[in-house]
Design a protein around this motif. Structure first.
Motif, PDB file in Angstrom:
ATOM      1  N   ILE A  12      -2.085   1.341   5.884  1.00 60.52           N
ATOM      2  CA  ILE A  12      -2.852   0.102   5.963  1.00 60.52           C
ATOM      3  C   ILE A  12      -3.624  -0.154   4.674  1.00 60.52           C
ATOM      4  CG2 ILE A  12      -4.584  -1.175   7.261  1.00 60.52           C
ATOM      5  CD1 ILE A  12      -2.150  -0.471   8.941  1.00 60.52           C
ATOM      6  N   ALA A  13      -3.486  -1.368   4.143  1.00 63.75           N
ATOM      7  CA  ALA A  13      -4.271  -1.809   2.992  1.00 63.75           C
ATOM      8  C   ALA A  13      -5.458  -2.603   3.517  1.00 63.75           C
ATOM      9  CB  ALA A  13      -3.424  -2.665   2.063  1.00 63.75           C
ATOM     10  N   GLY A  14      -6.656  -2.084   3.325  1.00 66.70           N
ATOM     11  CA  GLY A  14      -7.842  -2.797   3.779  1.00 66.70           C
ATOM     12  C   GLY A  14      -9.077  -2.182   3.167  1.00 66.70           C
ATOM     13  N   ASP A  15      -9.756  -2.925   2.302  1.00 62.72           N
ATOM     14  CA  ASP A  15     -10.921  -2.390   1.602  1.00 62.72           C
ATOM     15  C   ASP A  15     -12.248  -2.822   2.211  1.00 62.72           C
ATOM     16  OD1 ASP A  15      -9.354  -1.048  -0.275  1.00 62.72           O
ATOM     17  OD2 ASP A  15      -9.228  -2.822  -1.571  1.00 62.72           O
ATOM     18  N   GLY A  16     -12.218  -3.865   3.047  1.00 60.65           N
ATOM     19  CA  GLY A  16     -13.450  -4.328   3.683  1.00 60.65           C
ATOM     20  C   GLY A  16     -13.689  -3.629   5.006  1.00 60.65           C
ATOM     21  N   PRO A  17     -14.840  -3.862   5.621  1.00 56.94           N
ATOM     22  CA  PRO A  17     -15.181  -3.186   6.882  1.00 56.94           C
ATOM     23  C   PRO A  17     -14.155  -3.404   7.988  1.00 56.94           C
ATOM     24  CG  PRO A  17     -17.122  -4.239   5.945  1.00 56.94           C
ATOM     25  CD  PRO A  17     -15.958  -4.704   5.126  1.00 56.94           C
ATOM     26  N   ARG A  18     -13.675  -4.632   8.158  1.00 53.56           N
ATOM     27  CA  ARG A  18     -12.715  -4.886   9.233  1.00 53.56           C
ATOM     28  C   ARG A  18     -11.368  -4.252   8.915  1.00 53.56           C
ATOM     29  NH1 ARG A  18     -11.982 -10.573  12.551  1.00 53.56           N
ATOM     30  NH2 ARG A  18     -10.877  -9.638  14.318  1.00 53.56           N
ATOM     31  N   GLY A  19     -10.937  -4.327   7.645  1.00 52.34           N
ATOM     32  CA  GLY A  19      -9.698  -3.688   7.255  1.00 52.34           C
ATOM     33  C   GLY A  19      -9.749  -2.184   7.426  1.00 52.34           C
ATOM     34  N   MET A  20     -10.905  -1.592   7.137  1.00 47.43           N
ATOM     35  CA  MET A  20     -11.085  -0.151   7.330  1.00 47.43           C
ATOM     36  C   MET A  20     -10.953   0.205   8.811  1.00 47.43           C
ATOM     37  SD  MET A  20     -11.875   1.540   4.462  1.00 47.43           S
ATOM     38  CE  MET A  20     -12.477   1.230   2.791  1.00 47.43           C
ATOM     39  N   ARG A  21     -11.487  -0.640   9.681  1.00 44.13           N
ATOM     40  CA  ARG A  21     -11.385  -0.359  11.117  1.00 44.13           C
ATOM     41  C   ARG A  21      -9.931  -0.430  11.580  1.00 44.13           C
ATOM     42  NH1 ARG A  21     -16.149  -3.569  11.288  1.00 44.13           N
ATOM     43  NH2 ARG A  21     -15.008  -5.400  12.037  1.00 44.13           N
ATOM     44  N   VAL A  22      -9.183  -1.401  11.050  1.00 44.51           N
ATOM     45  CA  VAL A  22      -7.760  -1.492  11.390  1.00 44.51           C
ATOM     46  C   VAL A  22      -7.031  -0.241  10.922  1.00 44.51           C
ATOM     47  CG1 VAL A  22      -5.619  -2.767  10.970  1.00 44.51           C
ATOM     48  CG2 VAL A  22      -7.750  -4.013  11.368  1.00 44.51           C
ATOM     49  N   ALA A  23      -7.346   0.204   9.710  1.00 42.85           N
ATOM     50  CA  ALA A  23      -6.719   1.416   9.173  1.00 42.85           C
ATOM     51  C   ALA A  23      -7.052   2.623  10.033  1.00 42.85           C
ATOM     52  CB  ALA A  23      -7.170   1.645   7.736  1.00 42.85           C
ATOM     53  N   ALA A  24      -8.323   2.765  10.395  1.00 42.96           N
ATOM     54  CA  ALA A  24      -8.752   3.917  11.184  1.00 42.96           C
ATOM     55  C   ALA A  24      -8.118   3.916  12.565  1.00 42.96           C
ATOM     56  CB  ALA A  24     -10.272   3.918  11.308  1.00 42.96           C
ATOM     57  N   ARG A  25      -7.844   2.732  13.101  1.00 42.64           N
ATOM     58  CA  ARG A  25      -7.301   2.633  14.456  1.00 42.64           C
ATOM     59  C   ARG A  25      -5.785   2.837  14.486  1.00 42.64           C
ATOM     60  NH1 ARG A  25      -9.592  -2.341  16.082  1.00 42.64           N
ATOM     61  NH2 ARG A  25     -11.478  -1.085  16.316  1.00 42.64           N
ATOM     62  N   HIS A  26      -5.078   2.353  13.447  1.00 44.18           N
ATOM     63  CA  HIS A  26      -3.613   2.314  13.510  1.00 44.18           C
ATOM     64  C   HIS A  26      -2.906   3.104  12.411  1.00 44.18           C
ATOM     65  CE1 HIS A  26      -3.696  -0.808  16.601  1.00 44.18           C
ATOM     66  NE2 HIS A  26      -4.572  -1.488  15.867  1.00 44.18           N
TER      67      HIS A  26
END
Length: 305
Positions: free
Chosen positions: A190-204
């Motif tokens: 997952i590419a995500g540097d902001g808080p919501r992107g980080m949550r997506v990365a951590a979840r999936h």
């Protein structure tokens, strides 16, 4: 948790804890087949861990720009060892249902070597934003689409059947049919540097990817702070992400200036917890032009580890 500080300076691992990162490459989908087939075979022969491809309709005005999923299916058929994947697929022009169908097919063709990189998508119309028409997505909508898209894709790849009526996407009685080789599904990076992107990365995510680029800041410090945020997101989700991927070529660092320069930078990022470094395949006449001899030597050195 991988990449979390365990002594020494904050955000830095001690020497005995540092493992040399895997070296991968991202290929440009600009060559006609079978010329491109030779490049994919060469990437495998050079010993790269992953051979990635960008997933766009076009990119910064470059044409031709061939389809990433069709390219991966063809590349899967002419390689046998190297892992392949998108860096990254986005909601800009792909719906999760046909994307999942293609992903399962490519995973079968490759014998279970596919990794799917996923991001929220760029905002440049010259690449793929807005090509399907409609109003421009606000940042909040883009983030919401990214989260829903990733969640639905995960379900489509792992559940026997899926029905979903969401804010942005629908799927009605989608039968999984024969799935991919990997279980419970292909891994996501997952590419995500902001808080919501980080949550997506951590979840999936099985992995997370960043470029380290941010105007006015040193790339090493950018990655250090983002890794700390990722660790916090993982802790909140109760999951660990083993893969910490750095996509080079956007921060001005001299990755391909020399073998020595690469080794120095790789060591610095490995100390932060980066587990995979992605180099652009040298492309003459562009900002990604580089000495192919240096590129090959870096790959050879990594392959001997």
């Amino acid at each position: 948790m991988p990449g979390a500080p365990r002594g020494g300076a904050p955000g830095t691992r001690t020497e005995e804890q540092v493992t040399a990162p895997r070296i991968s490459t991202v290929l440009w989908p600009t060559q006609p087949w079978p010329e491109a087939a030779d490049t994919w075979r060469r990437a495998e022969e050079m010993g790269f861990h992953h051979a990635w491809v960008y997933d766009h309709i076009a990119w910064r005005g470059t044409t031709p720009w061939y389809d990433a999923y069709a390219t991966l299916a063809a590349a899967a058929a002419v390689t046998s060892r190297v892992r392949i994947g998108t860096l990254v697929t986005s909601p800009n022009f792909r719906h999760p249902v046909p994307a999942a169908h293609a992903i399962k097919t490519i995973d079968q063709v490759s014998g279970g070597r596919l990794t799917v990189g996923i991001g929220s998508g760029g905002t440049r119309r010259a690449s793929d934003a807005g090509v399907l028409g409609g109003p421009e997505w606000a940042p909040a909508e883009r983030a919401g689409r990214f989260a829903e898209w990733t969640d639905l894709l995960g379900r489509l790849l792992s559940a026997p059947g899926t029905t979903h009526e969401g804010t942005f996407y629908s799927a009605r009685e989608v039968a999984a049919g024969p799935g991919g080789v990997q279980r419970p599904r292909v891994p996501f990076v997952i590419a995500g540097d902001g808080p919501r992107g980080m949550r997506v990365a951590a979840r999936h995510g099985a992995g997370w990817v960043t470029s380290g680029h941010q105007e006015g800041r040193e790339p090493l410090e950018v990655v250090r702070s983002r890794l700390a945020a990722l660790d916090a997101a993982c802790e909140a989700e109760g999951r660990e992400i083993a893969g910490r991927v750095l996509l080079t070529g956007f921060s001005g660092e001299p990755w391909l200036e020399s073998v020595e320069s690469f080794a120095d930078l790789a060591g610095r990022y490995a100390a932060l917890g980066i587990t995979e470094i992605v180099l652009h395949w040298p492309r003459p006449g562009t900002p990604w032009e580089a000495d192919m001899t240096v590129f090959e030597k870096i790959a050879a050195d990594a392959g001997r580890r």
